[in-house]
Design a protein around this motif. Structure first.
Motif, mmCIF file in Angstrom:
data_model
loop_
_atom_site.group_PDB
_atom_site.id
_atom_site.type_symbol
_atom_site.label_atom_id
_atom_site.label_comp_id
_atom_site.label_asym_id
_atom_site.label_seq_id
_atom_site.Cartn_x
_atom_site.Cartn_y
_atom_site.Cartn_z
ATOM 1 N N ASP A 114 -3.974 0.351 4.984
ATOM 2 C CA ASP A 114 -3.613 -0.891 4.659
ATOM 3 C C ASP A 114 -2.519 -1.475 5.750
ATOM 4 O OD1 ASP A 114 -4.891 -1.758 1.739
ATOM 5 O OD2 ASP A 114 -4.520 0.170 2.057
ATOM 6 N N TYR A 115 -1.659 -0.661 6.043
ATOM 7 C CA TYR A 115 -0.612 -0.726 7.131
ATOM 8 C C TYR A 115 -0.942 -0.492 8.449
ATOM 9 C CZ TYR A 115 3.686 -0.928 9.717
ATOM 10 O OH TYR A 115 4.547 -0.989 10.761
ATOM 11 N N GLN A 116 -1.147 0.805 8.846
ATOM 12 C CA GLN A 116 -1.296 1.305 10.102
ATOM 13 C C GLN A 116 -2.702 0.962 10.921
ATOM 14 O OE1 GLN A 116 1.295 2.739 12.014
ATOM 15 N NE2 GLN A 116 -0.177 1.866 13.703
ATOM 16 N N SER A 170 2.008 -5.728 2.481
ATOM 17 C CA SER A 170 2.982 -6.632 2.530
ATOM 18 C C SER A 170 3.653 -6.274 4.069
ATOM 19 C CB SER A 170 4.104 -6.665 1.477
ATOM 20 O OG SER A 170 3.337 -7.233 0.206
ATOM 21 N N ALA A 171 3.780 -4.975 4.260
ATOM 22 C CA ALA A 171 4.591 -4.478 5.403
ATOM 23 C C ALA A 171 3.934 -4.851 6.562
ATOM 24 C CB ALA A 171 4.908 -3.115 5.532
ATOM 25 N N PHE A 172 2.571 -4.833 6.587
ATOM 26 C CA PHE A 172 1.658 -5.315 7.560
ATOM 27 C C PHE A 172 1.842 -6.839 7.681
ATOM 28 C CE2 PHE A 172 -2.310 -7.599 9.118
ATOM 29 C CZ PHE A 172 -2.259 -7.267 10.439
ATOM 30 N N VAL A 173 1.769 -7.692 6.681
ATOM 31 C CA VAL A 173 1.753 -9.203 6.639
ATOM 32 C C VAL A 173 3.030 -9.577 7.627
ATOM 33 C CG1 VAL A 173 2.214 -11.215 5.423
ATOM 34 C CG2 VAL A 173 0.318 -9.468 4.802
ATOM 35 N N GLU A 212 4.513 -7.886 9.820
ATOM 36 C CA GLU A 212 4.425 -7.522 11.394
ATOM 37 C C GLU A 212 3.187 -8.933 11.993
ATOM 38 O OE1 GLU A 212 5.473 -5.454 13.204
ATOM 39 O OE2 GLU A 212 6.040 -3.772 12.013
ATOM 40 N N LEU A 213 2.313 -8.983 11.224
ATOM 41 C CA LEU A 213 1.528 -10.115 11.537
ATOM 42 C C LEU A 213 2.271 -11.566 11.840
ATOM 43 C CD1 LEU A 213 -1.332 -11.283 12.053
ATOM 44 C CD2 LEU A 213 -1.513 -11.540 9.692
ATOM 45 N N GLN A 214 3.142 -11.945 10.821
ATOM 46 C CA GLN A 214 3.807 -13.099 10.965
ATOM 47 C C GLN A 214 4.973 -13.095 12.087
ATOM 48 O OE1 GLN A 214 4.936 -13.376 6.716
ATOM 49 N NE2 GLN A 214 3.270 -14.573 6.292
ATOM 50 N N ARG A 215 5.274 -11.990 12.751
ATOM 51 C CA ARG A 215 6.192 -11.979 13.722
ATOM 52 C C ARG A 215 5.506 -11.951 14.941
ATOM 53 N NH1 ARG A 215 9.266 -8.012 10.380
ATOM 54 N NH2 ARG A 215 8.152 -6.585 10.822
#
Length: 297
Positions: free
Chosen positions: A86-88, A126-129, A131-134
């Motif tokens: 889900d993240y990496q 949420s951690a991926f989101v 990263e996506l928003q940055r």
């Protein structure tokens, strides 16, 4: 013709995303782990790659205008966990999209993630989101309430003769069919939305879901309401008494049960029809391919 890559294309939602974009006239590229096991799928091209292995993504997004990812796991297998997938895996997809100059990245998240930050699956998403928003890329985060397929638990309990609920069963949800979610996702991207909290056309309390399940069976409702403290105790004990592949999904399910999961009402498909189709062994909104051009990468 615009080109979209669907990551997680062989999953429940991914297949509907492929069909929706093909219906809208896009050239659809399905990212799959094994092309031989991917058919039938509504895609113009299949590309084999492992999103968890960044090296396999090299060059696969050349010429792609949009990436839509529904990559994630509900049950941990192959030794992989939420942070691996889900993240990496999604971060690998994002970095590959950035390198290829993809204009837009859309991601399927979960509704009310902030209130479920303690749940491992939600924390990884949420951690991926974040990263996506940055990222220096236009993005859309779609947060659905829950799938029709998830509501099958109510039907299964009803078939067993009794539905068990925590508390008074007053929490609300408007679950959404995969086809309706795919359409809502595509429209959110087309409209340039940063995010969309979305559900289906009908809002139910948990008690009403149980009653609907019994109505589909044609039997009188038998519902038992358990003290909510039992749900909270189960949440605390699960990490210690259940293997990771079980406690992960269970912690998400038990946490979501305590929340109202209501998003913007979209779509045309109704849960009653889904229950009836499930019981009769039929399916609604079939996902049919128009063409397949296989390519190994």
């Amino acid at each position: 013709m615009k080109r979209v890559m669907i990551a997680g294309a062989t999953g429940y939602l991914g297949r509907y995303l492929c069909a929706e974009y093909q219906h809208r006239g896009w050239y659809v590229i399905a990212l799959v782990r094994n092309a031989r096991h991917a058919s039938p799928i509504a895609a113009d091209q299949l590309i084999e790659a492992q999103a968890t292995q960044s090296a396999t993504l090299k060059g696969v997004m050349t010429g792609v205008d949009l990436v839509v990812s529904s990559v994630g796991i509900t049950r941990q297998t192959d030794g992989l966990g939420y942070w691996d997938v889900d993240y990496q895996a999604n971060l690998n997809l994002l970095r590959a999209a950035e390198h290829a100059g993809v204009a837009h990245f859309a991601y399927i998240h979960v509704l009310r993630a902030a209130e479920m930050a303690h749940v491992p699956m939600v924390a990884a998403k949420s951690a991926f989101v974040a990263e996506l928003q940055r990222a220096k890329m236009t993005s859309t985060v779609v947060a659905p309430t829950g799938y029709f397929s998830d509501m099958g638990d109510f039907l299964t309990m009803a078939q067993g003769g009794r539905v068990w609920l925590f508390g008074d069963g007053s929490q609300q949800i408007n679950p959404i069919h995969g086809a309706d979610l795919a359409a809502a996702t595509a429209q959110a991207v087309e409209d340039g939305l940063d995010g969309l909290d979305v559900g289906g056309p009908d809002v139910f309390t948990q008690r009403e879901l149980a009653e609907l399940a019994f109505a589909s069976l044609g039997t009188a409702p038998r519902i038992t309401f358990l003290p909510d403290v039992l749900r909270r105790i189960a949440l605390r004990l699960l990490p210690y008494v259940a293997p990771r592949r079980i406690n992960g999904p269970a912690r998400f399910f038990l946490s979501a049960l305590a929340l109202d999961m209501v998003g913007a009402r979209r779509g045309t498909q109704h849960l009653k029809t889904h229950f009836d189709n499930t019981l009769s062994g039929t399916t609604s909104a079939p996902v049919l391919p128009r063409s397949n051009e296989r390519k190994n990468s």
